[in-house]
Design a protein around this motif. Structure first.
Motif, mmCIF file in Angstrom:
data_model
loop_
_atom_site.group_PDB
_atom_site.id
_atom_site.type_symbol
_atom_site.label_atom_id
_atom_site.label_comp_id
_atom_site.label_asym_id
_atom_site.label_seq_id
_atom_site.Cartn_x
_atom_site.Cartn_y
_atom_site.Cartn_z
ATOM 1 N N GLU A 168 67.479 45.334 57.385
ATOM 2 C CA GLU A 168 66.568 46.400 56.963
ATOM 3 C C GLU A 168 65.642 45.790 55.908
ATOM 4 O O GLU A 168 66.089 45.040 55.046
ATOM 5 C CB GLU A 168 67.330 47.589 56.388
ATOM 6 N N ILE A 169 64.354 46.104 56.014
ATOM 7 C CA ILE A 169 63.371 45.517 55.098
ATOM 8 C C ILE A 169 62.476 46.610 54.544
ATOM 9 O O ILE A 169 61.991 47.478 55.276
ATOM 10 C CB ILE A 169 62.508 44.451 55.813
ATOM 11 N N THR A 170 62.236 46.552 53.240
ATOM 12 C CA THR A 170 61.312 47.451 52.568
ATOM 13 C C THR A 170 60.410 46.617 51.665
ATOM 14 O O THR A 170 60.697 45.457 51.395
ATOM 15 C CB THR A 170 62.052 48.524 51.752
ATOM 16 N N GLY A 171 59.317 47.206 51.202
ATOM 17 C CA GLY A 171 58.443 46.466 50.317
ATOM 18 C C GLY A 171 57.316 47.309 49.762
ATOM 19 O O GLY A 171 57.191 48.501 50.080
ATOM 20 N N VAL A 172 56.511 46.667 48.938
ATOM 21 C CA VAL A 172 55.344 47.295 48.313
ATOM 22 C C VAL A 172 54.160 46.351 48.480
ATOM 23 O O VAL A 172 54.287 45.152 48.252
ATOM 24 C CB VAL A 172 55.577 47.584 46.814
ATOM 25 N N ALA A 173 53.006 46.902 48.879
ATOM 26 C CA ALA A 173 51.798 46.104 49.068
ATOM 27 C C ALA A 173 50.627 46.760 48.344
ATOM 28 O O ALA A 173 50.647 47.962 48.073
ATOM 29 C CB ALA A 173 51.459 45.975 50.558
ATOM 30 N N LEU A 174 49.627 45.960 48.061
ATOM 31 C CA LEU A 174 48.363 46.502 47.544
ATOM 32 C C LEU A 174 47.632 47.208 48.687
ATOM 33 O O LEU A 174 47.623 46.730 49.808
ATOM 34 C CB LEU A 174 47.475 45.389 47.004
ATOM 35 N N ALA A 175 47.034 48.334 48.354
ATOM 36 C CA ALA A 175 46.202 49.049 49.321
ATOM 37 C C ALA A 175 44.747 48.673 49.054
ATOM 38 O O ALA A 175 44.402 48.234 47.949
ATOM 39 C CB ALA A 175 46.401 50.555 49.171
ATOM 40 N N LYS A 218 49.999 41.854 55.569
ATOM 41 C CA LYS A 218 51.128 41.196 54.909
ATOM 42 C C LYS A 218 50.713 40.324 53.731
ATOM 43 O O LYS A 218 51.511 40.085 52.834
ATOM 44 C CB LYS A 218 51.933 40.374 55.912
ATOM 45 N N ARG A 219 49.484 39.851 53.714
ATOM 46 C CA ARG A 219 49.018 39.027 52.593
ATOM 47 C C ARG A 219 48.920 39.833 51.306
ATOM 48 O O ARG A 219 48.853 39.266 50.215
ATOM 49 C CB ARG A 219 47.678 38.377 52.923
ATOM 50 N N ALA A 220 48.939 41.169 51.414
ATOM 51 C CA ALA A 220 48.870 42.041 50.238
ATOM 52 C C ALA A 220 50.249 42.477 49.752
ATOM 53 O O ALA A 220 50.350 43.231 48.787
ATOM 54 C CB ALA A 220 48.018 43.269 50.560
ATOM 55 N N LEU A 221 51.316 42.011 50.413
ATOM 56 C CA LEU A 221 52.656 42.373 49.954
ATOM 57 C C LEU A 221 52.912 41.813 48.561
ATOM 58 O O LEU A 221 52.672 40.634 48.301
ATOM 59 C CB LEU A 221 53.721 41.831 50.925
#
Length: 116
Positions: A107-114, A57-60
């Protein structure tokens, strides 16, 4: 390379590629829960998907929260605040919209660093 996680009939729960992880809209497994409980359930799912992608979650980078009733924002925020790392808050938007199943409140969506 593209990696698809938690594949279902019509979608993947998350897709990783190009240094990013995109989360599909996550909803509670237990639709009988109140908004705070559904949010906590969803955030646990997000933790699992991000872990599968090798991140957390810290990469969100950004998150969109959809509430069936905007009056549930305080309840959703209680679960969010208990979960979120205050040193790594993503950009976030919260909106109200009808959800596919009337029992769903969040409902929750998101983008994170891989991982690089």
């Amino acid at each position: 390379m593209i990696t698809r996680m938690a594949e279902e009939q019509r979608l993947s729960g998350a897709v990783a590629g190009g240094g990013l992880v995109w989360l599909a809209g996550q909803v509670a497994d237990d639709a009988s829960l109140d908004a705070e409980g559904q949010t906590a359930d969803i955030l646990a799912q997000i933790d699992a998907l991000l872990a599968e992608a090798g991140t957390d979650k810290r990469a969100l980078l950004s998150v969109t929260v959809v509430l069936a009733d905007i009056r549930d924002a305080p309840a959703m925020n209680r679960a969010w605040d208990a979960w979120m790392d205050p040193a790594a808050k993503p950009a976030r938007m919260t909106i109200q919209a009808a959800l596919v199943d009337p029992r769903w409140k969040v409902e929750i969506t998101g983008v994170a660093l891989a991982p690089g």
